[in-house]
Design a protein around this motif. Structure first.
Motif, PDB file in Angstrom:
ATOM      1  N   MET A   1      -3.688  -4.571 -41.057  1.00  0.00           N
ATOM      2  CA  MET A   1      -4.050  -5.830 -41.717  1.00  0.00           C
ATOM      3  C   MET A   1      -4.499  -5.585 -43.152  1.00  0.00           C
ATOM      4  O   MET A   1      -4.249  -6.378 -44.054  1.00  0.00           O
ATOM      5  N   ARG A   2      -5.216  -4.408 -43.356  1.00  0.00           N
ATOM      6  CA  ARG A   2      -5.698  -4.106 -44.695  1.00  0.00           C
ATOM      7  C   ARG A   2      -4.541  -3.966 -45.678  1.00  0.00           C
ATOM      8  O   ARG A   2      -4.614  -4.404 -46.826  1.00  0.00           O
ATOM      9  N   ASN A   3      -3.437  -3.351 -45.229  1.00  0.00           N
ATOM     10  CA  ASN A   3      -2.270  -3.198 -46.101  1.00  0.00           C
ATOM     11  C   ASN A   3      -1.686  -4.552 -46.500  1.00  0.00           C
ATOM     12  O   ASN A   3      -1.241  -4.745 -47.631  1.00  0.00           O
ATOM     13  N   PHE A   4      -1.653  -5.498 -45.531  1.00  0.00           N
ATOM     14  CA  PHE A   4      -1.174  -6.850 -45.833  1.00  0.00           C
ATOM     15  C   PHE A   4      -2.035  -7.499 -46.914  1.00  0.00           C
ATOM     16  O   PHE A   4      -1.535  -8.101 -47.858  1.00  0.00           O
ATOM     17  N   LEU A   5      -3.347  -7.370 -46.742  1.00  0.00           N
ATOM     18  CA  LEU A   5      -4.256  -8.019 -47.676  1.00  0.00           C
ATOM     19  C   LEU A   5      -4.131  -7.423 -49.077  1.00  0.00           C
ATOM     20  O   LEU A   5      -4.251  -8.126 -50.080  1.00  0.00           O
ATOM     21  N   GLU A   6      -3.861  -6.106 -49.116  1.00  0.00           N
ATOM     22  CA  GLU A   6      -3.693  -5.467 -50.425  1.00  0.00           C
ATOM     23  C   GLU A   6      -2.357  -5.830 -51.058  1.00  0.00           C
ATOM     24  O   GLU A   6      -2.249  -6.022 -52.265  1.00  0.00           O
ATOM     25  N   GLU A   7      -1.316  -5.903 -50.210  1.00  0.00           N
ATOM     26  CA  GLU A   7       0.033  -6.205 -50.716  1.00  0.00           C
ATOM     27  C   GLU A   7       0.143  -7.643 -51.195  1.00  0.00           C
ATOM     28  O   GLU A   7       0.756  -7.921 -52.230  1.00  0.00           O
ATOM     29  N   PHE A   8      -0.428  -8.573 -50.432  1.00  0.00           N
ATOM     30  CA  PHE A   8      -0.342 -10.003 -50.755  1.00  0.00           C
ATOM     31  C   PHE A   8      -1.705 -10.482 -51.259  1.00  0.00           C
ATOM     32  O   PHE A   8      -2.490 -11.062 -50.529  1.00  0.00           O
ATOM     33  N   GLU A   9      -1.947 -10.194 -52.491  1.00  0.00           N
ATOM     34  CA  GLU A   9      -3.241 -10.528 -53.087  1.00  0.00           C
ATOM     35  C   GLU A   9      -3.448 -12.047 -53.087  1.00  0.00           C
ATOM     36  O   GLU A   9      -2.563 -12.816 -53.448  1.00  0.00           O
ATOM     37  N   GLY A  10      -4.622 -12.458 -52.655  1.00  0.00           N
ATOM     38  CA  GLY A  10      -4.942 -13.880 -52.630  1.00  0.00           C
ATOM     39  C   GLY A  10      -4.652 -14.544 -51.307  1.00  0.00           C
ATOM     40  O   GLY A  10      -4.990 -15.714 -51.103  1.00  0.00           O
ATOM     41  N   LYS A  14      -6.784 -14.985 -42.258  1.00  0.00           N
ATOM     42  CA  LYS A  14      -6.423 -16.069 -41.346  1.00  0.00           C
ATOM     43  C   LYS A  14      -4.974 -16.499 -41.543  1.00  0.00           C
ATOM     44  O   LYS A  14      -4.245 -16.748 -40.566  1.00  0.00           O
ATOM     45  N   THR A  15      -4.524 -16.558 -42.796  1.00  0.00           N
ATOM     46  CA  THR A  15      -3.135 -16.945 -43.085  1.00  0.00           C
ATOM     47  C   THR A  15      -2.155 -15.917 -42.545  1.00  0.00           C
ATOM     48  O   THR A  15      -1.124 -16.260 -41.948  1.00  0.00           O
ATOM     49  N   ILE A  16      -2.477 -14.643 -42.722  1.00  0.00           N
ATOM     50  CA  ILE A  16      -1.592 -13.584 -42.223  1.00  0.00           C
ATOM     51  C   ILE A  16      -1.512 -13.626 -40.701  1.00  0.00           C
ATOM     52  O   ILE A  16      -0.436 -13.491 -40.112  1.00  0.00           O
ATOM     53  N   THR A  17      -2.650 -13.837 -40.048  1.00  0.00           N
ATOM     54  CA  THR A  17      -2.663 -13.936 -38.583  1.00  0.00           C
ATOM     55  C   THR A  17      -1.816 -15.121 -38.110  1.00  0.00           C
ATOM     56  O   THR A  17      -1.052 -15.006 -37.143  1.00  0.00           O
ATOM     57  N   ARG A  18      -1.957 -16.249 -38.822  1.00  0.00           N
ATOM     58  CA  ARG A  18      -1.171 -17.431 -38.455  1.00  0.00           C
ATOM     59  C   ARG A  18       0.322 -17.173 -38.653  1.00  0.00           C
ATOM     60  O   ARG A  18       1.155 -17.594 -37.839  1.00  0.00           O
ATOM     61  N   ASP A  19       0.684 -16.460 -39.725  1.00  0.00           N
ATOM     62  CA  ASP A  19       2.098 -16.162 -39.981  1.00  0.00           C
ATOM     63  C   ASP A  19       2.680 -15.235 -38.919  1.00  0.00           C
ATOM     64  O   ASP A  19       3.846 -15.375 -38.524  1.00  0.00           O
ATOM     65  N   ILE A  20       1.883 -14.283 -38.466  1.00  0.00           N
ATOM     66  CA  ILE A  20       2.348 -13.387 -37.404  1.00  0.00           C
ATOM     67  C   ILE A  20       2.575 -14.175 -36.118  1.00  0.00           C
ATOM     68  O   ILE A  20       3.583 -13.988 -35.421  1.00  0.00           O
ATOM     69  N   PHE A  27      10.001 -17.966 -33.877  1.00  0.00           N
ATOM     70  CA  PHE A  27      11.277 -17.258 -34.005  1.00  0.00           C
ATOM     71  C   PHE A  27      11.487 -16.186 -32.943  1.00  0.00           C
ATOM     72  O   PHE A  27      12.438 -15.424 -33.015  1.00  0.00           O
ATOM     73  N   GLU A  28      10.554 -16.133 -31.959  1.00  0.00           N
ATOM     74  CA  GLU A  28      10.675 -15.182 -30.859  1.00  0.00           C
ATOM     75  C   GLU A  28      10.790 -13.750 -31.357  1.00  0.00           C
ATOM     76  O   GLU A  28      11.552 -12.933 -30.819  1.00  0.00           O
ATOM     77  N   CYS A  29      10.068 -13.447 -32.401  1.00  0.00           N
ATOM     78  CA  CYS A  29      10.055 -12.093 -32.952  1.00  0.00           C
ATOM     79  C   CYS A  29       9.192 -11.199 -32.056  1.00  0.00           C
ATOM     80  O   CYS A  29       8.029 -11.530 -31.782  1.00  0.00           O
ATOM     81  N   PRO A  30       9.705 -10.037 -31.593  1.00  0.00           N
ATOM     82  CA  PRO A  30       8.942  -9.154 -30.698  1.00  0.00           C
ATOM     83  C   PRO A  30       7.920  -8.316 -31.472  1.00  0.00           C
ATOM     84  O   PRO A  30       7.938  -7.081 -31.433  1.00  0.00           O
ATOM     85  N   ILE A  31       7.045  -8.964 -32.213  1.00  0.00           N
ATOM     86  CA  ILE A  31       6.056  -8.270 -33.027  1.00  0.00           C
ATOM     87  C   ILE A  31       4.762  -8.106 -32.228  1.00  0.00           C
ATOM     88  O   ILE A  31       4.265  -9.060 -31.631  1.00  0.00           O
ATOM     89  N   GLU A  32       4.240  -6.861 -32.184  1.00  0.00           N
ATOM     90  CA  GLU A  32       3.040  -6.559 -31.412  1.00  0.00           C
ATOM     91  C   GLU A  32       2.162  -5.581 -32.185  1.00  0.00           C
ATOM     92  O   GLU A  32       2.642  -4.815 -33.033  1.00  0.00           O
ATOM     93  N   ARG A  90      12.245 -26.802 -27.987  1.00  0.00           N
ATOM     94  CA  ARG A  90      10.965 -27.280 -27.458  1.00  0.00           C
ATOM     95  C   ARG A  90       9.840 -26.305 -27.811  1.00  0.00           C
ATOM     96  O   ARG A  90       8.734 -26.716 -28.174  1.00  0.00           O
ATOM     97  N   ARG A  91      10.129 -24.999 -27.698  1.00  0.00           N
ATOM     98  CA  ARG A  91       9.107 -24.007 -28.020  1.00  0.00           C
ATOM     99  C   ARG A  91       8.775 -24.036 -29.509  1.00  0.00           C
ATOM    100  O   ARG A  91       7.618 -23.920 -29.905  1.00  0.00           O
ATOM    101  N   MET A  92       9.813 -24.214 -30.336  1.00  0.00           N
ATOM    102  CA  MET A  92       9.580 -24.305 -31.773  1.00  0.00           C
ATOM    103  C   MET A  92       8.766 -25.540 -32.115  1.00  0.00           C
ATOM    104  O   MET A  92       7.884 -25.519 -32.973  1.00  0.00           O
ATOM    105  N   LEU A  93       9.062 -26.636 -31.432  1.00  0.00           N
ATOM    106  CA  LEU A  93       8.369 -27.893 -31.703  1.00  0.00           C
ATOM    107  C   LEU A  93       6.915 -27.828 -31.270  1.00  0.00           C
ATOM    108  O   LEU A  93       6.042 -28.450 -31.872  1.00  0.00           O
ATOM    109  N   ALA A  94       6.643 -27.034 -30.230  1.00  0.00           N
ATOM    110  CA  ALA A  94       5.283 -26.960 -29.700  1.00  0.00           C
ATOM    111  C   ALA A  94       4.344 -26.226 -30.636  1.00  0.00           C
ATOM    112  O   ALA A  94       3.134 -26.437 -30.598  1.00  0.00           O
ATOM    113  N   VAL A  95       4.874 -25.351 -31.485  1.00  0.00           N
ATOM    114  CA  VAL A  95       4.028 -24.586 -32.394  1.00  0.00           C
ATOM    115  C   VAL A  95       3.466 -25.502 -33.469  1.00  0.00           C
ATOM    116  O   VAL A  95       4.205 -26.066 -34.273  1.00  0.00           O
ATOM    117  N   GLY A  96       2.187 -25.675 -33.468  1.00  0.00           N
ATOM    118  CA  GLY A  96       1.545 -26.495 -34.491  1.00  0.00           C
ATOM    119  C   GLY A  96       1.775 -27.972 -34.336  1.00  0.00           C
ATOM    120  O   GLY A  96       1.547 -28.737 -35.278  1.00  0.00           O
TER     121      GLY A  96
END
Length: 303
Positions: A1-10, A14-20, A27-32, A90-96
């Motif tokens: 997470m620290r690398n994300f915060l350094e790479e994307f200044e500002g 919370k925004t990065i967590t929401r994007d993940i 998009f059913e991305c297998p990110i873990e 339906r799954r896409m629509l349910a997000v948010g």
């Protein structure tokens, strides 16, 4: 997470967590999270790709409504193909989603569709896309008989809640329309279908009124009462229609036609709010039809 915060200044944590979460859920991305690697990883050996088109929630909702429209056209007809896509939407629509059951906020009602054999539909659609001839057994309802035809399918049409196949009939050597529910047997032939030009298709099928094809040799003039005028003025009965509103508020609609059967039905559904001004033969046919119907409701049939 620290690398994300350094790479994307500002950008906040919370925004990065929401994007993940967005990548995983939308998009059913297998990110873990990998404790051993100390970061977020996509464990799919490089197979995952972001979709070429991203949708807003309103666009996903619109797509889902379109799928419901297609599903309602003939329940179960395309479920094998549409089911997985609909579930993903339906799954896409349910997000948010701002509220639960947003899909139920729109109600789509279909009236009196005739039942089509799903197997026939699949065979017909496949032959149409593959450009193959068909051999069909077709029930002609007016004559109560079954005929065999060799046809070259040209296009599938969904009209007034029912499916129709426009095709070149090799027995009649002309374009014909076949109601799918009247097809009793279908066989795909290992022969390339004859292809009719779009110009010829347009001239044959769009000139007449409604589903009845052929060159429009007649033109009907229909006068609607002031009470019905506003509603009918908003309708398109034919691409080549003309109209005018009279001083008393009534509305005169002129439409071309080749076969009057469907036109007569459309006139009758307006009852006393419409009058056929021309031609005389159409006026006479509507009169005779109304007389025959009225006779069935005569309070004293003996008179």
């Amino acid at each position: 997470m620290r690398n994300f915060l350094e790479e994307f200044e500002g950008v906040s944590r919370k925004t990065i967590t929401r994007d993940i979460d967005f990548l995983r859920d939308r998009f059913e991305c297998p990110i873990e999270w990998s404790r051993s690697k100390g970061g977020w990883v996509i464990e799919d050996e490089g197979r995952f790709e972001l979709p070429g088109v991203w949708f807003e929630a309103s666009e996903v909702f619109a797509l889902l409504m379109m799928l419901h429209l297609v599903e309602g056209v003939q329940p179960g007809l395309l479920e094998e193909h549409l089911g997985p896509l609909k579930n993903r939407l339906r799954r896409m629509l349910a997000v948010g989603a701002p509220r639960a059951n947003i899909e139920h906020k729109v109600k789509l009602i279909h009236f009196a569709p005739r039942i089509v054999d799903p197997k026939h539909f699949q065979v017909l659609a496949s032959a149409l896309l593959d450009g193959k001839k068909l051999r069909i057994q077709y029930r002609v309802r007016d004559r109560q008989e079954v005929t065999e035809r060799t046809i070259s399918p040209q296009q599938l049409v969904h009209y007034r809640e029912n499916w129709i196949l426009d095709a070149w009939c090799h027995e009649r050597k002309a374009l014909r329309s076949f109601s799918l529910e009247a097809i009793q047997h279908v066989q795909v032939l290992d022969e390339v279908a004859l292809e009719v030009s779009q110009e010829e298709m347009r001239d044959h099928f769009q000139s007449g009124y409604g589903i009845f094809a052929g060159v429009a040799k007649n033109r009907a003039s229909l006068k609607f009462s002031p009470r019905r005028a506003e509603m009918v003025a908003m309708e398109t009965w034919h691409p080549d229609q003309t109209s005018q509103t009279l001083n008393d508020g009534s509305y005169v609609l002129d439409v071309p036609y080749s076969d009057d059967r469907e036109l007569v039905m459309d006139v009758l559904r307006h009852g006393p709010e419409v009058e056929v001004l021309a031609p005389p033969e159409l006026r006479q046919k509507v009169y005779e039809t109304l007389c025959a119907a009225a006779k069935k409701y005569c309070p004293n049939p003996a008179q």
